[in-house]
Write an enzyme that holds these catalytic residues in place. Structure first.
Site, short mmCIF file in Angstrom:
data_model
loop_
_atom_site.label_atom_id
_atom_site.label_comp_id
_atom_site.label_asym_id
_atom_site.label_seq_id
_atom_site.Cartn_x
_atom_site.Cartn_y
_atom_site.Cartn_z
CB CYS A 1 -0.98 -0.04 1.17
SG CYS A 1 -2.39 1.06 0.98
CG HIS B 1 -4.39 -3.60 2.53
ND1 HIS B 1 -3.81 -3.16 3.70
CD2 HIS B 1 -4.71 -2.50 1.82
CE1 HIS B 1 -3.79 -1.83 3.70
NE2 HIS B 1 -4.33 -1.41 2.57
CD GLU C 1 -3.21 -6.18 5.44
OE1 GLU C 1 -4.07 -5.28 5.48
OE2 GLU C 1 -2.36 -6.24 4.54
#
Length: 376
Positions: free
Chosen positions: A261, A351, A353
């Protein structure tokens, strides 16, 4: 319920009712297309100084819990970072075995000003057409004439040129220990890191030293890392000269590097690429990304209003060797990743995660672990 008004900088207004605290809040109006994960969205530091519009028509169904907060750098992971919240239909009843309270109560307790009962479809169409813009939500004693409220909205600074990572970073370094034996050590530069990111590293046997955004290369090297991670975060990457300089120093020492990001934009700048502000950005959990070396498409979670300049598959020279644009968005061609062709450093705009969101990109943590293994 009391009246509330959303005022956009172009003069468009939406009238509804209070949601959360009463008062005034200012920020950039953006929309998020995620159908779930509102708690993760609200606590994501990348949304600092943004008034988030939820496109899902009903928000708050599962209440609030003590497990899903993503505000890693705050003393409370459930700290809400968004400037304000705009929804159509707040749930009147909470239904989840994990719930410890309601969204309304949490917004009120953290003094987050919101608005409900407006036509969010019309608002999102307006933002898609005109672009993200400065806005304000007013209720209670903060209500004034249309002219007074609009003046307050346009007097606030723009997100373009905003240096915000220093406002969300950790005040002091801390360490997340791995699950089981420590295989590697990574220094994670906190530009607005989410809670789930160190957890993903820990699951792979990586000890993570999370450090403030103003950490020097000498302080990084004192931790004897096997690699460096650049986190997500808010603001204009063109202002992050300190982080860009640190990244270049990391690359000069040939330490493996991984960014996501905001970290993707920092890494790209360190390689000599420019950045720009997008019209309305990517914020949601269903954004398709193409990896050009494999042709693989991942459905990703994203939250960014700035992007790197570049074209799909483009290769270019840098001070650290040849690099290429590795990923782009299947919807609009936006750069979604960049890498050194040597494989020692790479980053993505989305992202992996994925808290909340799809898990298509979790393999990137495994890829970075492999790079650490090869280097060691």
């Amino acid at each position: 319920m009391s009246s509330a008004v959303l005022v956009l900088e172009d003069g468009r207004t939406f009238r509804g009712t209070t949601f959360g605290a009463q008062g005034r809040t200012l920020g950039e109006a953006v929309f998020c297309t995620g159908m779930t994960g509102y708690q993760e969205t609200l606590t994501d530091p990348s949304y600092h100084r943004q008034i988030v519009v939820a496109t899902a028509p009903q928000i708050g169904n599962t209440g609030w819990n003590q497990e899903d907060g993503e505000a890693a750098s705050a003393q409370d992971p459930n700290k809400i970072w968004v400037a304000g919240y705009v929804v159509r239909d707040p749930a009147r009843r909470t239904s989840s075995w994990r719930s410890t309270g309601t969204l309304q109560d949490q917004l009120e307790a953290q003094n987050v000003v919101g608005i409900a009962g407006i036509d969010t479809r019309a608002l999102v169409r307006h933002l898609r057409t005109r672009g993200s813009m400065r806005a304000g939500v007013f209720s209670g004693d903060a209500l004034g004439t249309s002219e007074e409220m609009l003046e307050q909205v346009v007097d606030q600074p723009s997100m373009l040129g905003a240096d915000l990572a220093g406002e969300v970073t950790t005040g002091a370094g801390y360490t997340i220990e791995p699950s089981g034996d420590a295989r590697f050590t990574v220094v994670a530069v906190d530009l607005g890191i989410k809670t789930n990111t160190p957890r993903m590293f820990a699951e792979r046997g990586i000890r993570v030293h999370v450090v403030p955004s103003n950490t020097t290369i000498e302080q990084v090297l004192e931790l004897n890392p096997d690699g460096v991670f650049l986190s997500n975060g808010p603001g204009d990457p063109a202002t992050a000269d300190t982080s860009v300089a640190l990244t270049r120093q990391v690359l000069e020492r040939e330490l493996p590097l991984f960014g996501i990001c905001f970290g993707n934009q920092i890494f790209g700048r360190a390689l000599g690429r420019g950045t720009y502000k997008m019209k309305f950005g990517h914020r949601g959990m269903n954004i398709p990304v193409i990896e050009h070396t494999t042709g693989r498409i991942a459905i990703t979670a994203q939250n960014h209003g700035f992007a790197l300049e570049g074209e799909a598959g483009e290769e270019f020279d840098t001070d650290f060797g040849r690099a290429r644009i590795s990923h782009t968005c299947a919807n609009d061609g936006t750069v979604e990743g960049v890498e050194l062709i040597s494989g020692s450093a790479f980053s993505v705009q989305y992202h992996p995660e994925a808290a909340a969101g799809p898990h298509d990109a979790a393999y990137l943590f495994d890829r970075f672990t492999s790079v650490l293994q090869e280097k060691k």
